[in-house]
Each structure stands twice: as structure tokens, then as C-alpha cells.
Scaffold this active site. Structure first.
Site, mmCIF file in Angstrom:
data_model
loop_
_atom_site.group_PDB
_atom_site.id
_atom_site.type_symbol
_atom_site.label_atom_id
_atom_site.label_comp_id
_atom_site.label_asym_id
_atom_site.label_seq_id
_atom_site.Cartn_x
_atom_site.Cartn_y
_atom_site.Cartn_z
ATOM 1 N N HIS A 139 93.104 70.003 -10.835
ATOM 2 C CA HIS A 139 92.158 68.746 -11.183
ATOM 3 C C HIS A 139 91.046 69.081 -12.891
ATOM 4 C CE1 HIS A 139 92.141 65.131 -8.012
ATOM 5 N NE2 HIS A 139 93.385 66.358 -8.087
ATOM 6 N N TYR B 234 83.784 59.130 -8.561
ATOM 7 C CA TYR B 234 82.649 58.963 -8.090
ATOM 8 C C TYR B 234 81.519 57.564 -9.065
ATOM 9 C CZ TYR B 234 82.368 63.817 -7.359
ATOM 10 O OH TYR B 234 82.990 64.622 -6.011
ATOM 11 N N PRO C 14 76.939 66.520 0.687
ATOM 12 C CA PRO C 14 78.430 66.732 0.204
ATOM 13 C C PRO C 14 78.793 65.713 -1.253
ATOM 14 C CG PRO C 14 78.416 65.087 2.177
ATOM 15 C CD PRO C 14 77.155 65.179 1.679
ATOM 16 N N LYS D 222 79.590 71.339 -2.295
ATOM 17 C CA LYS D 222 79.469 71.657 -2.193
ATOM 18 C C LYS D 222 79.194 73.194 -1.248
ATOM 19 C CE LYS D 222 78.107 72.738 -6.727
ATOM 20 N NZ LYS D 222 79.931 72.869 -7.412
ATOM 21 N N TYR E 99 79.320 71.022 -11.658
ATOM 22 C CA TYR E 99 79.906 70.726 -10.685
ATOM 23 C C TYR E 99 81.593 72.250 -10.061
ATOM 24 C CZ TYR E 99 83.514 67.653 -7.774
ATOM 25 O OH TYR E 99 84.373 66.309 -7.167
HETATM 26 P P1 FAS Z 1 81.377 74.775 10.378
HETATM 27 O O1 FAS Z 1 79.924 73.926 10.972
HETATM 28 O O2 FAS Z 1 82.717 74.178 9.678
HETATM 29 O O3 FAS Z 1 82.588 75.736 11.588
HETATM 30 C C1 FAS Z 1 81.266 75.734 12.593
HETATM 31 C C2 FAS Z 1 82.533 76.080 13.660
HETATM 32 O O4 FAS Z 1 81.112 77.296 14.689
HETATM 33 C C3 FAS Z 1 82.317 75.587 13.938
HETATM 34 O O5 FAS Z 1 83.804 75.523 14.662
HETATM 35 C C4 FAS Z 1 81.941 75.387 15.568
HETATM 36 O O6 FAS Z 1 82.653 74.633 16.781
HETATM 37 C C5 FAS Z 1 81.912 75.873 15.592
HETATM 38 N N1 FAS Z 1 80.707 76.942 16.854
HETATM 39 C C6 FAS Z 1 78.939 76.099 16.677
HETATM 40 N N2 FAS Z 1 78.467 76.527 17.716
HETATM 41 C C7 FAS Z 1 78.444 77.441 18.224
HETATM 42 C C8 FAS Z 1 78.395 78.373 19.604
HETATM 43 N N3 FAS Z 1 77.460 78.683 19.622
HETATM 44 N N4 FAS Z 1 79.549 79.611 20.114
HETATM 45 C C9 FAS Z 1 80.550 79.848 19.178
HETATM 46 N N5 FAS Z 1 80.512 78.761 18.237
HETATM 47 C C10 FAS Z 1 79.953 77.742 17.162
HETATM 48 N N6 FAS Z 1 81.814 69.702 2.458
HETATM 49 C C11 FAS Z 1 82.428 69.390 1.145
HETATM 50 O O7 FAS Z 1 81.940 69.892 0.249
HETATM 51 N N7 FAS Z 1 82.822 67.932 1.150
HETATM 52 C C12 FAS Z 1 82.163 67.122 2.541
HETATM 53 O O8 FAS Z 1 82.971 65.839 1.950
HETATM 54 C C13 FAS Z 1 81.918 67.991 3.487
HETATM 55 N N8 FAS Z 1 82.065 67.191 4.375
HETATM 56 C C14 FAS Z 1 81.791 67.394 5.342
HETATM 57 C C15 FAS Z 1 80.932 66.428 7.308
HETATM 58 C C16 FAS Z 1 80.294 66.622 8.200
HETATM 59 C C17 FAS Z 1 80.478 65.511 9.487
HETATM 60 C C18 FAS Z 1 79.609 67.782 7.978
HETATM 61 C C19 FAS Z 1 79.649 68.355 9.710
HETATM 62 C C20 FAS Z 1 79.892 68.589 6.758
HETATM 63 C C21 FAS Z 1 80.830 68.535 5.793
HETATM 64 N N9 FAS Z 1 81.059 69.272 4.816
HETATM 65 C C22 FAS Z 1 81.025 68.999 3.792
HETATM 66 C C23 FAS Z 1 79.981 69.992 4.833
HETATM 67 C C24 FAS Z 1 81.680 71.192 5.677
HETATM 68 O O9 FAS Z 1 82.678 70.941 5.147
HETATM 69 C C25 FAS Z 1 80.995 72.773 5.825
HETATM 70 O O10 FAS Z 1 80.346 73.369 4.585
HETATM 71 C C26 FAS Z 1 81.876 74.143 5.825
HETATM 72 O O11 FAS Z 1 82.361 73.524 7.109
HETATM 73 C C27 FAS Z 1 81.171 74.671 6.440
HETATM 74 O O12 FAS Z 1 81.930 75.903 7.056
HETATM 75 P P2 FAS Z 1 81.565 76.797 8.222
HETATM 76 O O13 FAS Z 1 79.880 77.684 7.739
HETATM 77 O O14 FAS Z 1 82.337 77.560 8.986
HETATM 78 O O15 FAS Z 1 80.503 75.482 9.118
HETATM 79 C C1 PHB Z 2 86.142 64.781 -0.194
HETATM 80 O O1 PHB Z 2 87.489 64.919 -0.428
HETATM 81 O O2 PHB Z 2 86.735 64.880 1.160
HETATM 82 C C2 PHB Z 2 85.786 65.548 -1.300
HETATM 83 C C3 PHB Z 2 85.938 65.800 -2.323
HETATM 84 C C4 PHB Z 2 84.003 65.357 -3.198
HETATM 85 C C5 PHB Z 2 83.296 65.632 -2.936
HETATM 86 C C6 PHB Z 2 83.038 64.815 -1.755
HETATM 87 C C7 PHB Z 2 83.906 64.794 -0.437
HETATM 88 O O3 PHB Z 2 82.196 65.404 -3.539
#
Ligand code: FAS
Ligand code: PHB
Length: 398
Positions: free
Chosen positions: A72, A205, A297, A301, A389
Site C-alpha cells: 500500500h 481511517y 493500534p 506500530k 506511518y
Molecule cells: P505477544 O503478546 O504477541 O506475544 C507474547 C507471547 O508470550 C504470547 O504468545 C503469550 O501467550 C506468551 N506468554 C505470555 N506470558 C507468558 C509466560 N508467563 N510464559 C510463557 N509465555 C508467555 N498491533 C498493531 O499493530 N495493530 C493492531 O491492530 C493490533 N491489535 C492488537 C489487539 C490486541 C488484543 C492486542 C493484545 C495487541 C494488538 N496489537 C496490534 C499489538 C500486537 O500486534 C503486538 O504488538 C504484538 O503481538 C507484539 O508481539 P509480542 O511482543 O510477541 O507479544
Molecule cells: C489491522 O489491519 O489489523 C490494522 C491496520 C491498521 C491499524 C490497526 C490495525 O492501524
């Protein structure tokens, strides 16, 4: 078991770190408390910055991303019923982003790890970290075995805390050595995944007096949509039809007419917060990704910050083992945090611009519309949005 690096957490950060260390001949094990399918079932990020794309290539797992990811060059900002495109590619001298879901990023990394015969311990319970203030840190966990719960211990040189916001690693850092900064937003994002064609070829957005909306996608046949909802809402309060009806009310007439609706294949509410831990290193334990920081989100980032933390950490560990230098590990925290605060600021600002804050009254909506009107009619303003962005270069702050 003894390894050079014990990685706690098998999400995208943990698996990307495992792959980069493997490529450098460094022995690491991943300890994950959930199952592989559970981790892949969490629907989260969707947009990759160029730095993240490059890291997937460096990790040797970029093939499917390039084949299926959607490049994109811009996105639309919708306000006062009209859409205006931010031409990122033009404004940043040729930079783009790629739409490729976090689930697929993590799947590619997991598959590569499995193909290389590397160890990931899934469904590990009661994971604890020990002696990371010494040269011989340890990780303990329990796992169901033939004779019931078995306690296991891993001796290592370093612990990488890639265990997300609710993980054990940050929680185990001495309180006297850690500072946490947090802002919690008074709303959440209700997200829906549907096997329907995206409403537009790029993201939309939307700033609407009814609340924020985001039209995103995963492929030409799978869409991802979000609505700002009160924190008091529960996902069961929202039928699919109610979601689609509210989304229509927040879109412009063209998008409303083109919207293809269908049954949700995933629906969830995510809270929004800004959160940063300083420092990100505690002796021989390092925090990376959501274990150290959270962004709303809005700016896409979260996943990208996790990827760059992991790149800096892998560089530091490779330098330790190959060059016998501790410069990288000593500099890790500062190197990450300068980048993290830049992304935190942009995500906070973009969230403040696009969401409805009832406490700001009607005039608050008028201020937002005036700022949006400025941004789309000022090359400097639009460039500022575009530069933030697409993200910072990897060598930022060197
Ligand atoms: P993660 O949380 O993905 O992974 C951590 C891992 O550690 C998990 O698998 C967990 O099970 C494990 N863990 C936890 N405690 C543990 C323990 N005690 N022992 C062993 N393992 C353990 N980012 C965006 O850019 N766009 C979005 O739309 C977006 N939506 C999101 C929605 C939600 C609900 C959440 C919570 C986050 C969202 N994020 C989004 C951010 C997300 O994408 C994170 O930035 C990304 O998952 C980061 O990856 P990790 O640092 O690996 O953390
Ligand atoms: C998504 O596709 O999940 C998404 C894209 C852009 C954002 C947040 C989430 O800023």
C-alpha cells in the site's frame, strides 16, 4: 537443558528473535505458555513497515509475505463525510507499507522454526525466571508429562522476555530498577474479521462524530474492520448486524454503498493503552515487544516496534558471542527506547485526532476536523503523517 538464550514467549517477537539467532548460529529455546494454535488464533496487527518486511527477509521467511502481502502506497482519512488520500509513497520519497496479518507473520516464523528442528516448548505453565542478575540465569516451567506435572529448568546465558504485556519477565524485574509510564484510553476497539472483499483497495481511517472506524484488510477476499466502542461494551453486546449497521453510519456514502457484509469469523474488543517500561534490560534479562511497551493500534506500530526491538537485541547478542563485546547489550535499552517513544508519541497523537472524546464536547470534534482539514491541505502536515506511518529507518539513532 542448557542453551545460550532462553526466549520466554512464542509470539511474533519470540519467534523472530529465535529465527535471527538461529541464522547466526546461536542456540536458543522458546518457552510459550499457550498452544501453537492458540497463538495463531489471536487476530491482531495487519500492517508491516519496510523495516519489518526486511527483517522477515533477513530471517529467511519472507517468501509467502511477498507472494500474498498487499503493498500500500497510501491510505484514506475520512472526516466530515469525505475521504482524502495520504499519498505516503510520494510524500516519503517512495516508501510503502505492506498489509500482511500478524497471524501469517507468526505462522511463517513458526513453520521455519519447525522445519529447522528447533525447540519450542508450548503449553508450558508456571514459567518463572531466576538469577538474571548473575552470569547464570535460569528459566523454570512445568509441563504435563506421563507422570503428571513435571518441573523443568533451563540454564542459559541470557533471558529474552518476549512474553507480552501480561508476561512474567517484566513482572519479575526488581521494582526499584523499573519505571513504567502508562496512559489508558477511555474506549476500546471492537474488531471483526470477515471473508468479504475489502470496501476499498487501501485502508480508511474514519473520524466520525459517532466514533472512530477503521477499514482494513487481510487479502482481496478477507476484511478487517474496527469500531471505537465504550470500555463498558462486551463483545456479546454486538451482533454482526449491529456491527455492520454502525460501521455504515461512520462511513462516507461511496464506502457505505460498496461495503460487502458477511458473518464474522472473529470478533473481539481490545483495550487501548500507551505503556512504556524503562529500562528494557535487567542484568542478563532483556524485554522486547509488548513485554516492554504497548501502543494504541491506531498507528499500526505494535508489531513493527516488536520487530525492531528484536533486531537490536539479536545484533547485541551476536556481538557478544562473536566479537566478545558487551557494547550492544549495554546500549540495547537506550537504542530501543528512542525509537519506541517516537512511535508512542505518533500513536497517541493519531489516536487523539481520530477518536471521539465525549469529555471534549462538540468543540473537541470541531478542533479535530480543523486539524484534519489542515493536514490534508498542507504538504508539510501530510508529510508528517506519512513519515510517521511508514516508520523510522532501522539505523535511526545510530
Ligand atoms: P505477544 O503478546 O504477541 O506475544 C507474547 C507471547 O508470550 C504470547 O504468545 C503469550 O501467550 C506468551 N506468554 C505470555 N506470558 C507468558 C509466560 N508467563 N510464559 C510463557 N509465555 C508467555 N498491533 C498493531 O499493530 N495493530 C493492531 O491492530 C493490533 N491489535 C492488537 C489487539 C490486541 C488484543 C492486542 C493484545 C495487541 C494488538 N496489537 C496490534 C499489538 C500486537 O500486534 C503486538 O504488538 C504484538 O503481538 C507484539 O508481539 P509480542 O511482543 O510477541 O507479544
Ligand atoms: C489491522 O489491519 O489489523 C490494522 C491496520 C491498521 C491499524 C490497526 C490495525 O492501524
Amino acid at each position: 537443558m542448557r542453551v545460550q538464550v532462553a526466549i520466554v514467549g512464542g509470539g511474533p517477537a519470540g519467534h523472530l528473535l529465535g529465527q535471527l539467532l538461529f541464522k547466526a548460529g546461536i542456540d536458543a529455546v522458546i518457552i510459550e505458555r499457550q498452544s501453537r494454535d492458540y497463538v495463531l488464533g489471536r487476530i491482531r496487527a495487519g500492517v508491516l513497515e519496510q523495516v519489518c518486511i526486511d527483517l522477515m527477509d533477513e530471517a529467511g521467511v519472507g517468501q509467502r509475505m511477498h507472494a500474498e502481502g498487499l503493498v500500500h502506497g497510501g491510505f484514506d482519512m475520512l472526516f466530515k463525510g469525505e475521504r482524502h488520500r495520504i499519498d505516503m509513497n510520494h510524500l516519503t520519497g517512495g516508501k510503502n507499507v505492506m498489509v500482511y496479518g500478524q497471524t501469517e507473520v507468526t505462522r511463517d516464523l513458526m513453520d521455519a522454526r519447525q522445519a529447522a528442528g528447533l525447540t519450542t516448548i508450548y503449553e508450558a505453565s508456571n514459567v518463572t525466571v531466576h538469577d538474571f542478575d548473575t552470569a547464570r540465569p535460569r528459566v523454570r516451567y512445568e509441563k504435563d508429562g506421563p507422570n503428571g506435572k513435571e518441573v523443568h529448568e533451563i540454564e542459559c546465558d541470557f533471558i529474552a522476555g518476549c512474553d507480552g504485556f501480561h508476561g512474567v519477565c517484566r513482572a519479575s524485574a526488581p521494582r526499584s530498577a523499573i519505571r513504567e509510564y502508562e496512559k489508558i484510553y477511555p474506549f476500546g476497539w471492537l474488531g471483526i474479521l470477515s471473508d468479504t472483499p475489502p470496501v476499498h483497495e487501501e485502508l480508511i481511517y474514519a473520524n466520525s462524530p459517532r466514533g472512530f472506524a477503521l477499514c482494513s484488510q487481510r487479502s482481496a477476499t478477507r476484511s478487517r474492520y474496527y469500531l471505537q466502542v465504550p470500555l463498558t461494551d462486551k463483545v456479546e453486546d454486538w451482533s454482526d448486524e449491529a456491527f455492520w449497521q454502525e460501521l455504515r453510519l461512520r462511513l462516507d456514502p461511496e464506502a457505505r454503498a460498496k461495503l460487502v457484509t458477511g458473518p464474522s469469523i472473529e470478533k473481539s474488543i481490545a483495550p487501548l493503552r500507551s505503556f512504556v517500561t524503562e529500562p528494557m534490560r535487567f542484568g542478563r534479562m532483556f524485554l522486547a515487544g509488548d513485554a516492554a511497551h504497548i501502543v494504541p493500534p491506531t498507528g499500526a506500530k505494535g508489531l513493527n516496534l516488536a520487530a525492531t526491538d528484536v533486531k537490536y537485541l539479536s545484533n547485541a547478542l551476536i556481538e557478544f558471542y562473536q566479537d566478545k563485546s558487551e557494547a550492544g547489550i549495554d546500549n540495547y535499552s537506550e537504542r530501543c527506547l528512542r525509537r519506541i517513544w517516537r512511535a508512542e508519541r505518533f500513536s497517541w497523537w493519531f489516536t487523539g485526532l481520530m477518536h471521539r472524546f465525549p469529555e471534549n464536547g462538540e468543540i473537541g470534534q470541531k478542533f479535530q476536523e480543523a486539524e484534519l482539514d489542515y493536514l490534508i491541505h498542507s504538504e508539510a502536515g501530510a508529510r508528517s503523517v506519512a513519515e510517521n506511518y511508514v516508520g523510522l529507518p532501522l539505523d535511526f539513532g545510530e
